[in-house]
Design an enzyme around this catalytic site. Sequence first.
Site, short mmCIF file in Angstrom:
data_model
loop_
_atom_site.label_atom_id
_atom_site.label_comp_id
_atom_site.label_asym_id
_atom_site.label_seq_id
_atom_site.Cartn_x
_atom_site.Cartn_y
_atom_site.Cartn_z
N CYS A 82 41.51 13.90 -1.92
CA CYS A 82 40.29 13.12 -1.78
C CYS A 82 40.04 12.31 -3.04
O CYS A 82 39.65 11.13 -2.98
CB CYS A 82 39.11 14.02 -1.47
N ALA A 94 33.39 21.92 -1.00
CA ALA A 94 34.71 22.40 -1.39
C ALA A 94 34.92 23.80 -0.84
O ALA A 94 34.25 24.75 -1.25
CB ALA A 94 34.84 22.41 -2.92
N THR A 113 40.33 24.37 -1.37
CA THR A 113 40.17 23.47 -2.51
C THR A 113 40.00 24.26 -3.80
O THR A 113 40.63 23.96 -4.82
CB THR A 113 38.95 22.55 -2.30
N ARG A 114 39.18 25.27 -3.75
CA ARG A 114 38.92 26.07 -4.96
C ARG A 114 40.17 26.79 -5.45
O ARG A 114 40.39 26.94 -6.65
CB ARG A 114 37.80 27.08 -4.68
N ILE A 142 37.57 19.41 8.87
CA ILE A 142 38.22 18.12 8.66
C ILE A 142 38.79 17.60 9.97
O ILE A 142 38.65 16.42 10.31
CB ILE A 142 39.29 18.23 7.57
N SER A 155 41.81 22.88 13.69
CA SER A 155 40.55 22.75 14.43
C SER A 155 39.34 23.05 13.55
O SER A 155 38.28 23.39 14.05
CB SER A 155 40.55 23.70 15.64
N GLY A 156 39.51 22.88 12.24
CA GLY A 156 38.42 23.12 11.31
C GLY A 156 37.54 21.91 11.10
O GLY A 156 37.54 20.96 11.90
#
Length: 308
Positions: free
Chosen positions: A127, A163, A167-168, A15, A12-13
């Site tokens: 991505c 990001a 991702t980091r 994205i 539910s974030g």
Amino acid sequence: MPSKASVAIVGSGNISTDLLYKLLRSDWLEPRWMVGIDPQSEGLARARKLGLETTHEGVDWLLAQSDKPDLVFEATSAYVHKAAAPKYAAAGIRAIDLTPAAVGPAVVPPANLREHLDAPNVNMITCGGQATIPIVYAVSRAVADLGGVPYAEIVASVASVSAGPGTRANIDEFTKTTSKGVETIGGARRGKAIIILNPADPPMIMRDTIFCAIPEDADRDAIAASIHEVVAQVQTYVPGYRLLNEPQFDEPSINSGGQAVVTTFVEVEGAGDYLPPYAGNLDIMTAAATKVGEEIAMQTLAVSGGKR
């Protein structure tokens, strides 16, 4: 019109929420559930207002329902998806995975979607992969009769603010996974991927550079035509995907290892459904996932005569 395939979004974030808006526009997919773990999630609140059934009780709640989705789009984490994937399979639910879990085959729509329409679980790679592998694929097929692309290198530059911590924390995994996709999906014999987190303010949209080594005697017009054709295919589901200029051809040199090179520059502007337009790196993931889901639904509904 045939009935739509029913869809659950797990996660539910940001994205997941952006994905929701894309699915709501689909002629083939009907988002009916959003599953999260945070009862205060903005994504769940938005989904409820848009008519979806929501829960913060996780995947087990979804699987306990008598009415189950045809498709699940999961945008959680690799750990969560690896645990949930066998449960989806046991319930007969097809899964489209937007995490790095890679339980199923990686799919980049212009290159290999048709090969995996029957797969129970497909992965959306990264991505950077969604933005650049189509170009490598376009070059590879244009020079296949001459031995293909011996080496391809992609550089993906994304706005730093787009990001998140996931991702980091997984930059190395990003480069490894994308490099592999450049080879196995794009068709290069050897691939390399680099990601740059651009700190510019205001944020810059995603920009990518794709270098492909090619045979010196390759038909450059055919390569350019193949690139344009694939770009047009991507634009059917990511309208903000575009070439920055014409493909650039360079003769063999010491810097290129004695090989001719074609360099392609693309940028990806997001649709701005929920994520800001500069977050094209995230938008291309949700758009590509929607495209994959629609193609799976079209095939499934065609086989069933529109009956679920």
